[in-house]
Design an enzyme around this catalytic site. Structure first.
Site, short mmCIF file in Angstrom:
data_model
loop_
_atom_site.label_atom_id
_atom_site.label_comp_id
_atom_site.label_asym_id
_atom_site.label_seq_id
_atom_site.Cartn_x
_atom_site.Cartn_y
_atom_site.Cartn_z
N GLY A 1 0.82 -1.22 0.00
CA GLY A 1 0.00 0.00 0.00
C GLY A 1 0.85 1.26 0.00
N SER B 1 -7.47 5.73 12.44
CA SER B 1 -7.88 6.67 11.39
C SER B 1 -8.81 7.76 11.91
CB SER B 1 -8.60 5.89 10.29
OG SER B 1 -9.29 6.75 9.43
N GLU C 1 -11.27 8.63 10.42
CA GLU C 1 -12.64 8.18 10.11
C GLU C 1 -13.37 7.73 11.38
OE1 GLU C 1 -14.74 7.71 7.09
OE2 GLU C 1 -13.42 9.40 6.73
N TYR D 1 -16.07 0.83 7.59
CA TYR D 1 -14.62 1.00 7.77
C TYR D 1 -14.32 1.72 9.09
CZ TYR D 1 -9.99 3.13 7.18
OH TYR D 1 -8.69 3.56 7.37
N LYS E 1 -12.28 0.30 12.33
CA LYS E 1 -11.10 0.99 12.86
C LYS E 1 -11.28 1.30 14.35
CE LYS E 1 -7.98 1.33 9.59
NZ LYS E 1 -6.64 0.72 9.72
N GLY F 1 -3.62 5.17 -3.99
CA GLY F 1 -4.46 4.37 -4.88
C GLY F 1 -5.37 5.29 -5.70
N PHE G 1 -8.98 6.67 -4.50
CA PHE G 1 -9.19 7.75 -3.53
C PHE G 1 -9.30 9.08 -4.27
CE2 PHE G 1 -7.01 4.29 -1.42
CZ PHE G 1 -7.82 4.09 -0.31
N GLY H 1 -18.34 12.47 -6.87
CA GLY H 1 -19.52 12.48 -6.00
C GLY H 1 -19.66 13.83 -5.32
N ARG I 1 -21.93 8.55 -0.86
CA ARG I 1 -21.91 7.47 0.13
C ARG I 1 -23.19 7.45 0.95
NH1 ARG I 1 -15.45 8.18 1.61
NH2 ARG I 1 -14.83 7.57 -0.49
N GLU J 1 -22.01 10.22 5.12
CA GLU J 1 -20.79 10.97 4.79
C GLU J 1 -20.13 11.50 6.07
OE1 GLU J 1 -17.99 11.77 3.25
OE2 GLU J 1 -19.05 11.95 1.33
P1 NAP Z 1 -3.69 1.08 1.11
O1 NAP Z 1 -2.80 1.75 0.12
O2 NAP Z 1 -5.12 0.81 0.75
O3 NAP Z 1 -3.01 -0.32 1.50
C1 NAP Z 1 -3.71 -1.31 2.20
C2 NAP Z 1 -2.80 -2.53 2.36
O4 NAP Z 1 -3.53 -3.54 3.10
C3 NAP Z 1 -2.38 -3.19 1.04
O5 NAP Z 1 -1.00 -3.47 1.11
C4 NAP Z 1 -3.18 -4.48 1.03
O6 NAP Z 1 -2.53 -5.55 0.37
C5 NAP Z 1 -3.25 -4.79 2.52
N1 NAP Z 1 -4.28 -5.77 2.85
C6 NAP Z 1 -5.58 -5.79 2.43
N2 NAP Z 1 -6.20 -6.90 2.89
C7 NAP Z 1 -5.28 -7.59 3.61
C8 NAP Z 1 -5.31 -8.82 4.31
N3 NAP Z 1 -6.42 -9.57 4.38
N4 NAP Z 1 -4.19 -9.25 4.94
C9 NAP Z 1 -3.05 -8.52 4.86
N5 NAP Z 1 -2.95 -7.34 4.21
C10 NAP Z 1 -4.05 -6.89 3.59
O7 NAP Z 1 -3.69 1.89 2.49
P2 NAP Z 1 -2.75 3.08 2.99
O8 NAP Z 1 -3.31 4.37 2.49
O9 NAP Z 1 -1.34 2.74 2.75
O10 NAP Z 1 -3.06 3.07 4.54
C11 NAP Z 1 -2.31 2.24 5.43
C12 NAP Z 1 -3.14 2.00 6.69
O11 NAP Z 1 -3.44 3.23 7.31
C13 NAP Z 1 -4.48 1.31 6.45
O12 NAP Z 1 -4.74 0.49 7.57
C14 NAP Z 1 -5.47 2.45 6.41
O13 NAP Z 1 -6.75 2.00 6.79
C15 NAP Z 1 -4.86 3.38 7.45
N6 NAP Z 1 -5.11 4.80 7.28
C16 NAP Z 1 -4.86 5.40 6.08
C17 NAP Z 1 -5.04 6.77 5.96
C18 NAP Z 1 -4.74 7.48 4.67
O14 NAP Z 1 -5.18 8.63 4.51
N7 NAP Z 1 -3.98 6.89 3.76
C19 NAP Z 1 -5.48 7.52 7.07
C20 NAP Z 1 -5.71 6.87 8.27
C21 NAP Z 1 -5.50 5.51 8.38
P3 NAP Z 1 -2.86 -5.97 -1.16
O15 NAP Z 1 -2.08 -5.04 -2.03
O16 NAP Z 1 -2.37 -7.36 -1.23
O17 NAP Z 1 -4.35 -5.86 -1.33
O1 F7E Z 2 -12.76 10.36 0.01
C1 F7E Z 2 -15.46 12.43 -1.39
C2 F7E Z 2 -15.85 11.30 -0.48
O2 F7E Z 2 -12.08 8.07 -0.65
C3 F7E Z 2 -12.61 11.67 0.49
C4 F7E Z 2 -8.88 6.55 3.45
O3 F7E Z 2 -7.48 6.57 3.32
O4 F7E Z 2 -8.90 8.67 4.55
C5 F7E Z 2 -9.41 7.97 3.44
O5 F7E Z 2 -10.83 7.92 3.50
C6 F7E Z 2 -13.89 12.46 0.31
C7 F7E Z 2 -15.14 11.72 0.79
O6 F7E Z 2 -11.01 9.18 1.37
C8 F7E Z 2 -15.46 11.16 -4.79
O7 F7E Z 2 -17.27 11.19 -0.37
C9 F7E Z 2 -16.29 12.85 -3.74
O8 F7E Z 2 -15.93 12.63 1.51
O9 F7E Z 2 -10.42 9.95 -0.85
P1 F7E Z 2 -11.53 9.35 -0.11
P2 F7E Z 2 -11.75 9.02 2.78
O10 F7E Z 2 -13.09 8.44 2.62
O11 F7E Z 2 -11.64 10.32 3.49
C10 F7E Z 2 -9.22 8.12 5.83
C11 F7E Z 2 -8.56 8.96 6.89
C12 F7E Z 2 -8.91 6.69 5.93
O12 F7E Z 2 -8.57 6.18 7.00
C13 F7E Z 2 -9.26 5.85 4.75
O13 F7E Z 2 -8.57 4.60 4.79
O14 F7E Z 2 -14.09 12.66 -1.09
N1 F7E Z 2 -15.61 12.14 -2.83
N2 F7E Z 2 -16.24 12.28 -4.95
C14 F7E Z 2 -15.07 11.08 -3.45
N3 F7E Z 2 -14.27 10.08 -2.98
C15 F7E Z 2 -13.87 9.14 -3.87
N4 F7E Z 2 -13.05 8.15 -3.43
N5 F7E Z 2 -14.25 9.18 -5.20
C16 F7E Z 2 -15.04 10.18 -5.71
O15 F7E Z 2 -15.37 10.18 -6.89
#
Ligand code: NAP
Ligand code: F7E
Length: 341
Positions: free
Chosen positions: A21, A137, A139, A161, A165, A197, A200, A223, A291, A294
């Site tokens: 990830g 998170s 969230e 989600y 968390k 990814g 997002f 959205g 969603r 929201e």
């Molecule tokens: P990400 O890019 O979506 O990566 C998620 C990772 O989880 C991938 O490597 C995926 O592996 C792995 N995974 C999924 N299902 C699994 C399973 N059953 N067993 C083992 N691994 C599994 O997420 P990220 O943005 O790097 O975020 C990292 C962590 O921080 C996550 O827990 C996320 O929820 C949390 N987080 C993210 C944010 C943010 O803004 N990015 C904010 C707060 C918290 P595959 O490639 O094999 O599917």
């Molecule tokens: O959405 C709005 C959507 O999917 C952000 C994850 O890393 O951060 C992430 O969660 C906002 C939302 O991230 C589209 O409705 C509008 O309000 O980029 P997102 P998220 O839901 O905030 C938290 C901290 C995590 O922990 C999560 O793992 O954007 N939105 N239009 C949209 N979002 C998406 N994805 N696609 C749209 O077309």
């Protein structure tokens, strides 16, 4: 308080779940730069993302296991004997969690419990030696009870989600309290990068802006444009993860910039960066991307991380948008064989 870190010990070992990830990649680089032996957990048979890790991160040793399978986690820990475990693995896409709620609860929620149990089982009486990081998170704050959000703001998750968390966060605190594990939760607000990814919203926007600018795409369907997020740079945020595990005592920390912007602001900044000021011409609203519930506005107060860890973000909102758009311009131009001026 300065980070305390004893480099006189033997080379330290870290195991990262979620290595494929966004955060897994940045954290692997950070730990490698600090001379750790880095192990990454890979799930599934023939996981296509293995190739990315093998080519771009050759220093990472891959270990096979799944957060849904306790015995595979035990075997991975027995093999690696890590000093630090970073649990970044999750079903992390909020929109998907509404459609696959049970899977999300299993991986994102129960997966944390399994990993903590595996640490207890493998560590035995010396189990406290392993330091554990849980990727909590913002969230979890969902329908926010106060602003800005701190470590003591009550949780009100708005998605499967977010609920998973909350369980992962609470069980981490519970295992710390019950068994004295060195377990930390980083309550991280949204953090982005060119490695984000494409599902997002930030990366979806920057990639579409690049393609529209290059004449490869005409419109962008989104959205809800009103939600506000506290967006930072992922490279900054993995620093905080590591710093948490170097403290004398485990704890929970909010990691955020303290600034909030709407999705509309992000779209506007991304189009403006390539000289397209009239972004409304290109953006369509599509109900499929709304969603069922929201999270309207998030903004974090990272005072504790700043004062105890000495952490602060280095990349501001405009620079983050520019970094992501520029990356996608190069990527998409390269794929299409277009030479950039
Ligand atoms: P990400 O890019 O979506 O990566 C998620 C990772 O989880 C991938 O490597 C995926 O592996 C792995 N995974 C999924 N299902 C699994 C399973 N059953 N067993 C083992 N691994 C599994 O997420 P990220 O943005 O790097 O975020 C990292 C962590 O921080 C996550 O827990 C996320 O929820 C949390 N987080 C993210 C944010 C943010 O803004 N990015 C904010 C707060 C918290 P595959 O490639 O094999 O599917
Ligand atoms: O959405 C709005 C959507 O999917 C952000 C994850 O890393 O951060 C992430 O969660 C906002 C939302 O991230 C589209 O409705 C509008 O309000 O980029 P997102 P998220 O839901 O905030 C938290 C901290 C995590 O922990 C999560 O793992 O954007 N939105 N239009 C949209 N979002 C998406 N994805 N696609 C749209 O077309």
């Amino acid at each position: 308080m300065p980070v305390t870190c004893d480099y006189s010990r033997r080379v330290r070992r870290a195991l990262i779940t979620g290595i494929t990830g966004q955060d897994g990649q940045y954290l692997a680089e950070l730990l490698h730069s600090k001379n750790y032996e880095v192990f990454g957990l890979i799930k599934g048979q023939n996981n296509p993302r293995i190739d990315l890790i093998r080519t771009e991160f050759p220093f990472v040793e891959l270990v096979s296991a799944d957060l849904q399978d306790l015995s595979s986690l035990v075997a991975a820990l027995e093999q690696v004997q890590p000093d630090e475990v970073y649990n970044l693995g999750a079903i992390s896409f909020v929109a998907l969690s509404f459609k696959q709620a049970e899977l999300t609860a299993n991986v994102t929620g129960l997966g944390v419990l399994r990993l903590l149990e595996a640490i207890r089982m493998v560590g035995g009486s010396s189990g406290n030696r392993i330091r554990f990081y849980q990727a909590s998170s913002s969230e979890m704050f969902g329908k926010v009870r106060e602003s800005p959000q701190t470590e003591s703001t009550p949780f009100y998750p708005r998605s499967p989600y977010g609920c998973a968390k909350v369980f992962g966060h609470d069980i981490t605190v519970n295992y710390r309290d019950s068994y004295g594990l060195f377990a930390c939760s980083g309550i991280l607000f949204n953090h982005e990068s060119p490695r984000r990814g494409i599902e997002f919203v930030t990366r979806k926007v920057t990639n579409a802006v690049a393609r529209i600018k290059l004449g490869l795409q005409e419109t962008l369907a989104l959205g809800n444009l009103d939600p506000r997020r506290d967006w930072g740079f992922a490279g900054d945020y993995v620093q905080a993860m590591w710093q948490m595990l170097q403290q004398d005592e485990p704890g929970d920390y909010v990691v955020a910039t303290g600034h909030t912007h709407s999705v509309r602001d992000f779209v506007d900044a991304a189009f403006r960066h390539v000289g397209l000021d009239d972004w409304e011409r290109f953006v369509l609203q599509d109900p499929r991307f709304f969603r069922p519930a929201e999270v309207d506005v998030l903004v974090g107060d990272a005072t504790k991380a700043r004062t105890e860890l000495g952490w602060k973000p280095q990349v501001d909102f405009e620079s983050l948008v520019a970094m992501m758009v520029d990356h996608d311009l190069n990527l998409e131009a390269g794929k299409a064989g277009i030479e950039l001026p």
